[in-house]
Scaffold this motif. Structure first.
Motif, PDB file in Angstrom:
ATOM      1  N   ILE A  80       0.980  -1.282   0.021  1.00 19.97           N
ATOM      2  CA  ILE A  80       0.001   0.088   0.014  1.00 19.97           C
ATOM      3  C   ILE A  80       0.881   1.147  -0.103  1.00 19.97           C
ATOM      4  O   ILE A  80       0.445   2.276  -0.633  1.00 19.97           O
ATOM      5  CB  ILE A  80      -1.102   0.054   1.168  1.00 19.97           C
ATOM      6  CG1 ILE A  80      -2.229  -1.020   0.979  1.00 19.97           C
ATOM      7  CG2 ILE A  80      -1.578   1.412   1.478  1.00 19.97           C
ATOM      8  CD1 ILE A  80      -2.903  -1.369   2.026  1.00 19.97           C
ATOM      9  N   SER A  81       1.907   1.176   0.732  1.00 18.08           N
ATOM     10  CA  SER A  81       2.844   2.442   0.815  1.00 18.08           C
ATOM     11  C   SER A  81       3.221   3.038  -0.506  1.00 18.08           C
ATOM     12  O   SER A  81       3.617   4.024  -0.890  1.00 18.08           O
ATOM     13  CB  SER A  81       3.790   2.162   1.876  1.00 18.08           C
ATOM     14  OG  SER A  81       4.900   1.101   1.256  1.00 18.08           O
ATOM     15  N   LYS A  82       3.134   1.839  -1.722  1.00 20.58           N
ATOM     16  CA  LYS A  82       3.542   2.510  -2.879  1.00 20.58           C
ATOM     17  C   LYS A  82       2.701   3.351  -3.665  1.00 20.58           C
ATOM     18  O   LYS A  82       3.039   3.867  -4.558  1.00 20.58           O
ATOM     19  CB  LYS A  82       3.818   1.161  -3.847  1.00 20.58           C
ATOM     20  CG  LYS A  82       5.142   0.369  -3.372  1.00 20.58           C
ATOM     21  CD  LYS A  82       5.530  -0.842  -4.080  1.00 20.58           C
ATOM     22  CE  LYS A  82       6.521  -1.723  -3.515  1.00 20.58           C
ATOM     23  NZ  LYS A  82       6.912  -2.940  -4.212  1.00 20.58           N
ATOM     24  N   ILE A  83       1.375   3.384  -3.194  1.00 22.81           N
ATOM     25  CA  ILE A  83       0.395   4.140  -3.596  1.00 22.81           C
ATOM     26  C   ILE A  83       0.506   5.663  -3.028  1.00 22.81           C
ATOM     27  O   ILE A  83       0.755   5.729  -1.911  1.00 22.81           O
ATOM     28  CB  ILE A  83      -0.794   3.856  -3.309  1.00 22.81           C
ATOM     29  CG1 ILE A  83      -1.212   2.230  -3.717  1.00 22.81           C
ATOM     30  CG2 ILE A  83      -1.991   4.682  -3.769  1.00 22.81           C
ATOM     31  CD1 ILE A  83      -2.318   1.549  -3.075  1.00 22.81           C
ATOM     32  N   GLU A  84       0.593   6.659  -4.149  1.00 21.83           N
ATOM     33  CA  GLU A  84       0.883   8.027  -3.636  1.00 21.83           C
ATOM     34  C   GLU A  84       0.009   8.636  -2.923  1.00 21.83           C
ATOM     35  O   GLU A  84       0.095   9.445  -1.833  1.00 21.83           O
ATOM     36  CB  GLU A  84       1.293   8.885  -4.786  1.00 21.83           C
ATOM     37  CG  GLU A  84       2.628   8.216  -5.476  1.00 21.83           C
ATOM     38  CD  GLU A  84       3.177   9.157  -6.448  1.00 21.83           C
ATOM     39  OE1 GLU A  84       2.817  10.420  -6.548  1.00 21.83           O
ATOM     40  OE2 GLU A  84       3.955   8.768  -7.529  1.00 21.83           O
ATOM     41  N   ALA A  85      -1.510   8.925  -3.151  1.00 25.20           N
ATOM     42  CA  ALA A  85      -2.326   9.460  -2.252  1.00 25.20           C
ATOM     43  C   ALA A  85      -3.612   8.737  -2.219  1.00 25.20           C
ATOM     44  O   ALA A  85      -4.205   7.969  -3.251  1.00 25.20           O
ATOM     45  CB  ALA A  85      -2.771  10.865  -3.174  1.00 25.20           C
ATOM     46  N   TYR A  86      -4.152   8.520  -0.888  1.00 17.29           N
ATOM     47  CA  TYR A  86      -5.462   7.808  -0.878  1.00 17.29           C
ATOM     48  C   TYR A  86      -5.947   8.496   0.386  1.00 17.29           C
ATOM     49  O   TYR A  86      -5.307   9.018   1.257  1.00 17.29           O
ATOM     50  CB  TYR A  86      -5.452   6.372  -0.772  1.00 17.29           C
ATOM     51  CG  TYR A  86      -4.256   6.107   0.124  1.00 17.29           C
ATOM     52  CD1 TYR A  86      -4.617   5.745   1.400  1.00 17.29           C
ATOM     53  CD2 TYR A  86      -3.034   5.718  -0.565  1.00 17.29           C
ATOM     54  CE1 TYR A  86      -3.307   5.297   2.335  1.00 17.29           C
ATOM     55  CE2 TYR A  86      -1.925   5.176   0.488  1.00 17.29           C
ATOM     56  CZ  TYR A  86      -2.459   4.968   1.708  1.00 17.29           C
ATOM     57  OH  TYR A  86      -1.283   4.610   2.496  1.00 17.29           O
ATOM     58  N   LYS A  87      -7.259   8.531   0.446  1.00 16.79           N
ATOM     59  CA  LYS A  87      -8.069   9.196   1.810  1.00 16.79           C
ATOM     60  C   LYS A  87      -8.022   7.928   2.920  1.00 16.79           C
ATOM     61  O   LYS A  87      -8.095   8.399   4.042  1.00 16.79           O
ATOM     62  CB  LYS A  87      -9.147   9.745   1.560  1.00 16.79           C
ATOM     63  CG  LYS A  87     -10.146  10.120   2.584  1.00 16.79           C
ATOM     64  CD  LYS A  87     -11.208  11.017   2.726  1.00 16.79           C
ATOM     65  CE  LYS A  87     -11.794  11.400   3.682  1.00 16.79           C
ATOM     66  NZ  LYS A  87     -12.865  12.450   3.627  1.00 16.79           N
ATOM     67  N   GLY A  88      -8.420   6.770   2.457  1.00 15.02           N
ATOM     68  CA  GLY A  88      -8.452   5.756   3.538  1.00 15.02           C
ATOM     69  C   GLY A  88      -8.219   4.277   3.079  1.00 15.02           C
ATOM     70  O   GLY A  88      -8.096   4.051   1.887  1.00 15.02           O
ATOM     71  N   VAL A  89      -8.076   3.641   4.275  1.00 11.76           N
ATOM     72  CA  VAL A  89      -7.820   2.028   3.964  1.00 11.76           C
ATOM     73  C   VAL A  89      -8.586   1.370   4.634  1.00 11.76           C
ATOM     74  O   VAL A  89      -8.827   1.480   5.782  1.00 11.76           O
ATOM     75  CB  VAL A  89      -6.243   1.852   4.385  1.00 11.76           C
ATOM     76  CG1 VAL A  89      -5.883   0.491   3.905  1.00 11.76           C
ATOM     77  CG2 VAL A  89      -5.215   2.923   3.554  1.00 11.76           C
ATOM     78  N   VAL A  90      -9.180   0.324   4.111  1.00 11.12           N
ATOM     79  CA  VAL A  90     -10.095  -0.649   4.938  1.00 11.12           C
ATOM     80  C   VAL A  90      -9.541  -2.126   4.644  1.00 11.12           C
ATOM     81  O   VAL A  90      -9.140  -2.419   3.764  1.00 11.12           O
ATOM     82  CB  VAL A  90     -11.429  -0.726   4.237  1.00 11.12           C
ATOM     83  CG1 VAL A  90     -12.414  -1.582   4.782  1.00 11.12           C
ATOM     84  CG2 VAL A  90     -12.104   0.376   4.180  1.00 11.12           C
ATOM     85  N   PHE A  91      -9.362  -2.525   6.223  1.00 12.65           N
ATOM     86  CA  PHE A  91      -8.737  -3.845   6.246  1.00 12.65           C
ATOM     87  C   PHE A  91     -10.112  -4.770   6.833  1.00 12.65           C
ATOM     88  O   PHE A  91     -10.569  -4.242   7.768  1.00 12.65           O
ATOM     89  CB  PHE A  91      -7.760  -3.843   7.441  1.00 12.65           C
ATOM     90  CG  PHE A  91      -6.650  -3.320   7.079  1.00 12.65           C
ATOM     91  CD1 PHE A  91      -5.335  -3.858   6.471  1.00 12.65           C
ATOM     92  CD2 PHE A  91      -6.206  -1.877   7.079  1.00 12.65           C
ATOM     93  CE1 PHE A  91      -4.260  -3.275   6.115  1.00 12.65           C
ATOM     94  CE2 PHE A  91      -5.142  -1.373   6.922  1.00 12.65           C
ATOM     95  CZ  PHE A  91      -3.768  -2.101   6.328  1.00 12.65           C
ATOM     96  N   ASN A  92     -10.003  -6.001   6.219  1.00 16.00           N
ATOM     97  CA  ASN A  92     -10.925  -7.128   6.985  1.00 16.00           C
ATOM     98  C   ASN A  92     -10.038  -8.283   7.010  1.00 16.00           C
ATOM     99  O   ASN A  92      -9.867  -9.021   6.292  1.00 16.00           O
ATOM    100  CB  ASN A  92     -12.075  -7.450   5.858  1.00 16.00           C
ATOM    101  CG  ASN A  92     -13.423  -7.954   6.558  1.00 16.00           C
ATOM    102  OD1 ASN A  92     -13.199  -8.337   7.490  1.00 16.00           O
ATOM    103  ND2 ASN A  92     -14.392  -7.792   6.080  1.00 16.00           N
ATOM    104  N   LEU A  93      -9.425  -8.110   8.260  1.00 18.02           N
ATOM    105  CA  LEU A  93      -8.618  -9.342   8.569  1.00 18.02           C
ATOM    106  C   LEU A  93      -8.783 -10.430   8.692  1.00 18.02           C
ATOM    107  O   LEU A  93     -10.057 -10.627   9.005  1.00 18.02           O
ATOM    108  CB  LEU A  93      -7.720  -8.770   9.943  1.00 18.02           C
ATOM    109  CG  LEU A  93      -7.156  -7.437   9.753  1.00 18.02           C
ATOM    110  CD1 LEU A  93      -6.522  -6.702  11.304  1.00 18.02           C
ATOM    111  CD2 LEU A  93      -6.121  -7.335   8.620  1.00 18.02           C
TER     112      LEU A  93
END
Length: 180
Positions: A80-93
């Motif tokens: 994910i850190s390779k993506i430059e810009a985003y508002k949010g991240v959703v994890f369903n572990l």
């Protein structure tokens, strides 16, 4: 009354915090349910899953709808850190529902990823995590995440949404970056 409070919390949060101008990440696409919801709300969704079957299931759901704003990667959410810009991240572990339960998200990988994401977060960004402590790796993962969010500086807000009278029930960890 069905016990769907956790799922409904996620849906309600996303509906009130994601807009058509946002890029969001579905860190674990699973069977595609969160991906489709996010695609209906956001400008673009970037999805990750290490299991090809999860990507295939999600692609099938996308093809059966008119959604065109999703990019999927058969890859670990570590990237994910390779993506430059985003508002949010959703994890369903945890593990893929109706999948191989021996393949789970890994506590240390999840923790390292969260550390990386929180370092990149801008004001009003969020991370929404559904943790599943009902299996050994899930218990470790939830414990590590809970300890980590307690160390975040005051520029973050971290909330836990949890059913108190259900042993090992899934629960939500929400992290928001606040105005400095």
């Amino acid at each position: 009354m069905k016990d769907n409070h956790i799922q409904q919390f996620v849906i309600d949060y996303l509906k009130t915090h994601v807009t058509k101008s946002d890029v969001v990440v579905d860190a674990t696409v699973g069977n595609g349910h969160d991906t489709l919801l996010l695609a209906s709300l956001a400008k673009h969704v970037i999805g990750f899953d290490i299991q090809a079957i999860a990507i295939e299931r999600t692609l099938q759901k996308i093809k059966n709808s008119s959604i065109e704003n999703v990019t999927l990667f058969n890859d670990s959410f570590e990237n994910i850190s390779k993506i430059e810009a985003y508002k949010g991240v959703v994890f369903n572990l945890g593990y893929l529902p109706n999948g191989d339960k021996s393949i789970t998200t890994q506590a240390l990988v999840t923790l390292d990823t969260l550390k990386s994401i929180t370092q990149q977060m801008q004001n009003d960004d969020f991370i929404l995590i559904t943790a599943y402590p009902g299996h050994p790796e899930g218990t470790l993962e939830a414990d590590l995440i809970l300890k980590y969010v307690q160390t975040l500086p005051r520029s973050f807000l971290s909330l836990i949404y949890q059913i108190q009278n259900r042993k090992n029930a899934p629960f939500i960890i929400l992290i928001e970056k606040q105005n400095d």
